[in-house]
Design a protein around this motif. Structure first.
Motif, PDB file in Angstrom:
ATOM      1  N   ALA A  42     -99.279 -59.260  -3.165  1.00 45.61           N
ATOM      2  CA  ALA A  42    -100.258 -60.172  -3.759  1.00 45.61           C
ATOM      3  C   ALA A  42    -101.631 -59.750  -3.270  1.00 45.61           C
ATOM      4  O   ALA A  42    -101.746 -59.123  -2.208  1.00 45.61           O
ATOM      5  N   SER A  43    -102.674 -60.113  -4.012  1.00 43.31           N
ATOM      6  CA  SER A  43    -104.034 -59.802  -3.562  1.00 43.31           C
ATOM      7  C   SER A  43    -104.300 -60.447  -2.204  1.00 43.31           C
ATOM      8  O   SER A  43    -104.096 -61.655  -2.034  1.00 43.31           O
ATOM      9  N   ALA A  44    -104.769 -59.634  -1.252  1.00 42.28           N
ATOM     10  CA  ALA A  44    -105.063 -60.161   0.091  1.00 42.28           C
ATOM     11  C   ALA A  44    -106.298 -61.044   0.089  1.00 42.28           C
ATOM     12  O   ALA A  44    -106.606 -61.672   1.100  1.00 42.28           O
ATOM     13  N   PHE A  45    -107.003 -61.089  -1.056  1.00 47.10           N
ATOM     14  CA  PHE A  45    -108.210 -61.915  -1.134  1.00 47.10           C
ATOM     15  C   PHE A  45    -107.949 -63.257  -1.826  1.00 47.10           C
ATOM     16  O   PHE A  45    -108.858 -64.051  -1.999  1.00 47.10           O
ATOM     17  N   SER A  46    -106.698 -63.485  -2.273  1.00 44.48           N
ATOM     18  CA  SER A  46    -106.426 -64.671  -3.097  1.00 44.48           C
ATOM     19  C   SER A  46    -105.403 -65.608  -2.450  1.00 44.48           C
ATOM     20  O   SER A  46    -104.204 -65.293  -2.389  1.00 44.48           O
ATOM     21  N   SER A 111    -104.639 -67.764   4.081  1.00 49.36           N
ATOM     22  CA  SER A 111    -103.182 -67.896   4.090  1.00 49.36           C
ATOM     23  C   SER A 111    -102.453 -66.598   4.430  1.00 49.36           C
ATOM     24  O   SER A 111    -101.246 -66.602   4.642  1.00 49.36           O
ATOM     25  N   VAL A 112    -103.171 -65.466   4.534  1.00 48.01           N
ATOM     26  CA  VAL A 112    -102.538 -64.214   4.987  1.00 48.01           C
ATOM     27  C   VAL A 112    -102.031 -64.395   6.417  1.00 48.01           C
ATOM     28  O   VAL A 112    -100.931 -63.943   6.765  1.00 48.01           O
ATOM     29  N   SER A 113    -102.831 -65.039   7.259  1.00 44.20           N
ATOM     30  CA  SER A 113    -102.421 -65.286   8.649  1.00 44.20           C
ATOM     31  C   SER A 113    -102.981 -66.648   9.074  1.00 44.20           C
ATOM     32  O   SER A 113    -103.945 -66.713   9.819  1.00 44.20           O
ATOM     33  N   ALA A 141    -101.520 -57.998   0.350  1.00 42.43           N
ATOM     34  CA  ALA A 141    -100.692 -58.640   1.375  1.00 42.43           C
ATOM     35  C   ALA A 141     -99.256 -58.560   0.889  1.00 42.43           C
ATOM     36  O   ALA A 141     -98.977 -58.916  -0.260  1.00 42.43           O
ATOM     37  N   ALA A 142     -98.368 -58.038   1.730  1.00 45.11           N
ATOM     38  CA  ALA A 142     -96.993 -57.866   1.249  1.00 45.11           C
ATOM     39  C   ALA A 142     -95.973 -57.992   2.374  1.00 45.11           C
ATOM     40  O   ALA A 142     -95.883 -57.117   3.227  1.00 45.11           O
TER      41      ALA A 142
END
Ligand code: AMP
Ligand code: MG
Length: 340
Positions: A42-46, A111-113, A141-142
């Protein structure tokens, strides 16, 4: 939801890459091959896209994701105050199965971390995910593309078994060459700290990071309620539904022990097989740690089909890539280790 198949092996490679990138740019989620395991990108910015990843996997939201990049310029867009040693590590281990935990940049979605000031970053070797990152112009992000808690996927069939109908698309690529997830090292601690072992081995890391410390959670059960450096470490993981045990001992003792169990399955070395009277799933030769890594998750995925009462996995050596395999297996066994 219908999950689109994007075939990069016998289909049109460029079209499939572009389609994957377009879906990701509009906040969709796509399973992609990497050299370690299949990832769900997914986009790491979204935040909206990342929420879909957590939902599709059923992943606890405090378990942070790794951000995948395709060049060093992208690194500067996702991490701040990057220490010199990170560039040394990048030169040595990227592109490849190596992840660094660094200070998170404000551009990265929370929400990535969640709740952390850090972000884990990796530059993969597999060409198709790099081409998708380039085409989308986005860091991705995966996490692994499996249902949370199940063995990680190393083929697109594994991905479809877990996530068909729950994700926008899957890239149908090659089986993963390495088979276990990346090595994770934190560079945000006083001394560099190994949080998860992988195909970049502790022995290789020590050549670049001589003062590296090994997080205790790699081989032992985290104490109840205690904060862990790598949140993923606290969860039961990679587990078949069958009651699973990890067994340490030589081939002879292992065979004697397993042969004495009723309705057992042995996940074993090729060398053990001739001595076993129970159902077996061979995951490689004891001397070929790369093969053990490549096959371990496939073997764990087959266990439940054999309808046994319990599965006894022959433990590998804790050196080289064997440490990574041992780390996954001790979690699959919920820390139930039998030493013979
Ligand atoms: P997976 O996405 O399944 O490969 O798991 C990613 C692993 O990286 C998990 O075990 C996380 O705990 C670890 N990880 C990701 N981001 C961070 C971070 N910022 N700090 C520490 N560990 C992290
Ligand atoms: Mg995972």
């Amino acid at each position: 939801m219908t999950t689109e198949r994007l075939d990069i092996l016998s289909g049109d490679y460029q079209n499939s890459i572009k389609r994957a990138a377009d879906i990701l740019k509009s906040d969709g989620i796509v399973a992609v091959p990497t050299e370690t395991v299949y990832g769900l990108a997914a986009s790491a910015f979204s935040d909206a896209a990342i929420l879909k990843v957590f939902e599709a996997k059923g992943r606890p939201q405090d378990n942070p994701l790794i951000v995948h990049i395709s060049d060093m310029d992208m690194l500067k867009g996702v991490a701040d105050d990057i220490p010199d040693i990170a560039f040394v590590c990048a030169k040595k281990f990227w592109p490849g199965p190596f992840t660094m935990v660094l200070k998170k940049s404000g551009a990265v979605a929370d929400s990535v971390s969640p709740g952390l000031e850090t972000v884990a970053v990796r530059m993969p070797l597999e060409k198709s995910i790099r081409d998708i990152i380039d085409c989308a112009g986005l860091p991705l992000a995966a996490p692994s593309a499996n249902i949370s808690g199940c063995p990680s996927p190393t083929t697109y069939t594994h991905v479809l078994n877990d996530l068909d109908g729950k994700i926008d698309a899957v890239v149908l690529g090659n089986d993963c060459k390495i088979g276990v997830e990346s090595t994770v090292v934190s560079l945000c601690t006083d001394k560099p700290r190994l949080l998860r072992p992988g195909a970049v081995t502790l022995e290789q890391l020590k050549a670049v990071l001589p003062d590296i410390e090994v997080d205790k959670a790699i081989l032992s059960e985290p104490e109840n309620g205690k904060k862990v450096a790598s949140p993923g470490m606290k969860y039961k993981h990679y587990a078949p539904k069958t009651d699973t045990f990890l067994v340490e001992g030589n081939s002879e003792k292992y065979a004697e022990f397993v042969n004495g169990r009723e309705n057992a399955v042995a996940v074993c070395f090729a060398e053990d097989k001739p001595f076993l009277k129970v159902k077996t799933l061979v995951y490689g030769s004891a001397n070929d740690q790369s093969a053990l890594a490549k096959n371990v998750f496939s073997a764990l995925r087959q266990v439940d089909q054999l309808k046994a009462t319990a599965v006894y996995i022959h433990a590998p050596e804790k050196t080289g890539v064997g440490l990574a395999v041992y780390n996954r297996l001790i979690r699959a066994a919920a820390f139930k280790v039998i030493s013979l």
